[in-house]
Design an enzyme around this catalytic site. Structure first.
Site, PDB file in Angstrom:
ATOM      1  N   ARG A 191       0.802  -1.228   0.000  1.00 28.58           N
ATOM      2  CA  ARG A 191       0.000   0.000   0.000  1.00 28.58           C
ATOM      3  C   ARG A 191       0.829   1.269   0.000  1.00 28.58           C
ATOM      4  O   ARG A 191       0.593   2.186  -0.785  1.00 28.58           O
ATOM      5  CB  ARG A 191      -0.851   0.076   1.276  1.00 28.58           C
ATOM      6  CG  ARG A 191      -2.212  -0.459   1.176  1.00 28.58           C
ATOM      7  CD  ARG A 191      -2.647  -0.877   2.569  1.00 28.58           C
ATOM      8  NE  ARG A 191      -1.750  -1.915   3.033  1.00 28.58           N
ATOM      9  CZ  ARG A 191      -1.954  -3.210   2.801  1.00 28.58           C
ATOM     10  NH1 ARG A 191      -3.042  -3.588   2.205  1.00 28.58           N
ATOM     11  NH2 ARG A 191      -1.098  -4.126   3.197  1.00 28.58           N
ATOM     12  N   THR A 192       1.785   1.334   0.895  1.00 27.32           N
ATOM     13  CA  THR A 192       2.514   2.594   1.050  1.00 27.32           C
ATOM     14  C   THR A 192       3.300   2.899  -0.219  1.00 27.32           C
ATOM     15  O   THR A 192       3.258   4.009  -0.750  1.00 27.32           O
ATOM     16  CB  THR A 192       3.438   2.527   2.283  1.00 27.32           C
ATOM     17  OG1 THR A 192       2.646   2.142   3.402  1.00 27.32           O
ATOM     18  CG2 THR A 192       4.080   3.872   2.571  1.00 27.32           C
ATOM     19  N   LYS A 204      27.052  -3.860  -0.896  1.00 25.16           N
ATOM     20  CA  LYS A 204      28.449  -3.797  -1.349  1.00 25.16           C
ATOM     21  C   LYS A 204      29.307  -3.036  -0.347  1.00 25.16           C
ATOM     22  O   LYS A 204      30.457  -2.731  -0.616  1.00 25.16           O
ATOM     23  CB  LYS A 204      28.518  -3.077  -2.698  1.00 25.16           C
ATOM     24  CG  LYS A 204      27.760  -3.762  -3.810  1.00 25.16           C
ATOM     25  CD  LYS A 204      27.952  -2.989  -5.102  1.00 25.16           C
ATOM     26  CE  LYS A 204      27.024  -3.487  -6.181  1.00 25.16           C
ATOM     27  NZ  LYS A 204      26.951  -2.546  -7.298  1.00 25.16           N
ATOM     28  N   ARG A 253      11.628   3.801   3.053  1.00 25.88           N
ATOM     29  CA  ARG A 253      11.214   2.889   4.138  1.00 25.88           C
ATOM     30  C   ARG A 253      12.394   1.973   4.433  1.00 25.88           C
ATOM     31  O   ARG A 253      13.024   1.458   3.511  1.00 25.88           O
ATOM     32  CB  ARG A 253      10.013   2.053   3.724  1.00 25.88           C
ATOM     33  CG  ARG A 253       9.785   0.894   4.682  1.00 25.88           C
ATOM     34  CD  ARG A 253       8.531   0.137   4.425  1.00 25.88           C
ATOM     35  NE  ARG A 253       7.350   0.903   4.799  1.00 25.88           N
ATOM     36  CZ  ARG A 253       6.131   0.375   4.850  1.00 25.88           C
ATOM     37  NH1 ARG A 253       5.942  -0.886   4.545  1.00 25.88           N
ATOM     38  NH2 ARG A 253       5.100   1.117   5.194  1.00 25.88           N
ATOM     39  N   HIS A 296       5.964   6.364  11.510  1.00 24.74           N
ATOM     40  CA  HIS A 296       5.323   6.179  10.193  1.00 24.74           C
ATOM     41  C   HIS A 296       4.366   7.369  10.006  1.00 24.74           C
ATOM     42  O   HIS A 296       3.155   7.209  10.004  1.00 24.74           O
ATOM     43  CB  HIS A 296       4.590   4.839  10.163  1.00 24.74           C
ATOM     44  CG  HIS A 296       4.204   4.364   8.803  1.00 24.74           C
ATOM     45  ND1 HIS A 296       4.295   5.151   7.664  1.00 24.74           N
ATOM     46  CD2 HIS A 296       3.713   3.159   8.378  1.00 24.74           C
ATOM     47  CE1 HIS A 296       3.870   4.452   6.621  1.00 24.74           C
ATOM     48  NE2 HIS A 296       3.520   3.239   7.030  1.00 24.74           N
TER      49      HIS A 296
HETATM   50  C1  NCD Z   1       2.024  -0.522   8.467  1.00 22.70           C
HETATM   51  C2  NCD Z   1       3.533  -0.460   8.547  1.00 22.70           C
HETATM   52  O1  NCD Z   1       4.208  -0.744   7.547  1.00 22.70           O
HETATM   53  O2  NCD Z   1       3.997  -0.095   9.611  1.00 22.70           O
HETATM   54  N1  NCD Z   1       1.565  -0.814   7.170  1.00 22.70           N
HETATM   55  C3  NCD Z   1       1.339   0.219   6.316  1.00 22.70           C
HETATM   56  O3  NCD Z   1       2.179   1.031   6.040  1.00 22.70           O
HETATM   57  N2  NCD Z   1       0.086   0.315   5.858  1.00 22.70           N
HETATM   58  C4  NCD Z   1       1.418  -1.410   9.470  1.00 22.70           C
HETATM   59  C5  NCD Z   1       1.848  -2.835   9.505  1.00 22.70           C
HETATM   60  O4  NCD Z   1       2.684  -3.303   8.717  1.00 22.70           O
HETATM   61  O5  NCD Z   1       1.319  -3.541  10.371  1.00 22.70           O
END
Ligand code: NCD
Length: 321
Positions: A66-67, A98, A119, A147
């Protein structure tokens, strides 16, 4: 939620998005207003060119559906382009395989892109990236740290559903120890004057420093290990997944993984109009039967990610048209 003034928009230019704590209520409302502006533009099927000619680097060194896709879609819907790294699923900072440092890697990518979304499984990675880059860094999740973009779309969903967040009782339930979305969300809820109920198994409590900092700011925080008690009083039930990948010992995960389950029976006792949110992915913590409850907004919440991420990309790069 109205589009912010040109001055308010200008104030975001060149800023990083690293933590929830960095934002004031005014800035939060400006992001919400910009997201609503883009939601409206997409609903009207307008072709948006606010980021035409600009490039977003999409660096996901931890699994994401999703993100990542909502950031990439956001950039494309703004008329911009996306570059990414092929080896991202390896949980490595790409060329660190590397031996290159994150700092060096980001310094190079910064020369190719106008904005960098990152991320990482490593807490603090986005801060290191921000020190290396001249362009804005957007933290799309750093280990069990923060987040902030997820928390912004959570707030956007609450505002859309409830009209306002002021004074709501919000129950955050599940893995409050390792769940980074709640670590960011509590700071926004504090700005809106919400009361918090933190419900988790004892092993997965919210870190003490976060609770203490909320109380210092005058936030009413109640901690409980009873999911039932939380559901009875909540206006918003925010459910999280137990973060298996962050458990040093897999047997500890097995002990707690199914302790909190939201099912149809449980929500029968809830307040009228309660909404249920979840950042997704869900594992077992909300049964499929709950999906038909009118307040179950977790899929709508994921769609809202697109508008909020469009707002963040356009604001930080000074591109809001
Ligand atoms: C969350 C995350 O990555 O922290 N997911 C997301 O970004 N929608 C929550 C999760 O992974 O539980």
């Amino acid at each position: 939620m109205k589009k912010p003034s040109p001055e308010q928009i200008k104030a975001f230019e060149g800023k990083d998005v690293l933590t929830a704590r960095q934002f004031s209520l005014e800035e939060l409302n400006a992001i919400m207003g910009t997201a609503a502006h883009y939601e409206q533009a997409l609903a009207e099927k307008r072709i948006i060119k606010d980021m035409e000619g600009k490039v977003m680097a999409s660096l996901f060194y931890e699994p994401s559906t999703r993100t990542r896709l909502s950031f990439e879609t956001a950039m494309l819907r703004l008329g911009g382009s996306v570059i990414t790294v092929a080896e991202s699923a390896t949980n490595q900072i790409s060329s660190t395989a590397k031996g290159e440092t994150l700092h060096d890697g980001i310094t190079v990518i910064d020369g190719y892109a106008d904005v960098i979304v990152i991320r990482s499984p490593q807490t603090g990675a986005a801060d290191i990236a921000a020190q290396a880059a001249k362009h804005p860094i957007i933290n799309a999740g750093d280990g069990a740290g923060q987040h902030p973009t997820q928390a912004l779309l959570d707030i956007y969903t609450i505002l859309k559903a409830k009209g306002s967040a002021e004074g709501l009782k919000v129950a955050l339930v599940g893995d409050l120890k390792f769940g980074r979305t709640v670590h960011s969300l509590v700071d926004f809820l504090a700005l809106y004057g919400c009361d918090l109920i933190l419900a988790s198994p004892d092993q997965l409590k919210m870190p003490e420093d976060i609770v203490a900092s909320l109380r210092d700011r005058g936030v009413k925080v109640e901690e409980t290990n009873s999911l039932q008690d939380a559901v009875k009083v909540a206006d918003v039930l925010y459910v999280t997944r137990v973060q298996r990948e962050r458990f040093p010992d897999p047997s500890e995960y097995e002990k707690v993984k199914d302790l909190f389950i939201v099912d149809e029976e449980l929500i029968r006792g809830c307040k009228e109009g309660m909404i249920i949110l979840h950042p997704l992915p869900r594992v077992n913590e909300i049964t499929v039967g709950v999906d038909k409850y009118p307040g179950a907004l977790y899929f709508e919440q994921a769609y809202n990610g697109l508008y909020v991420r469009m707002a963040l990309l356009a604001l930080t790069t000074g591109s809001v048209g």
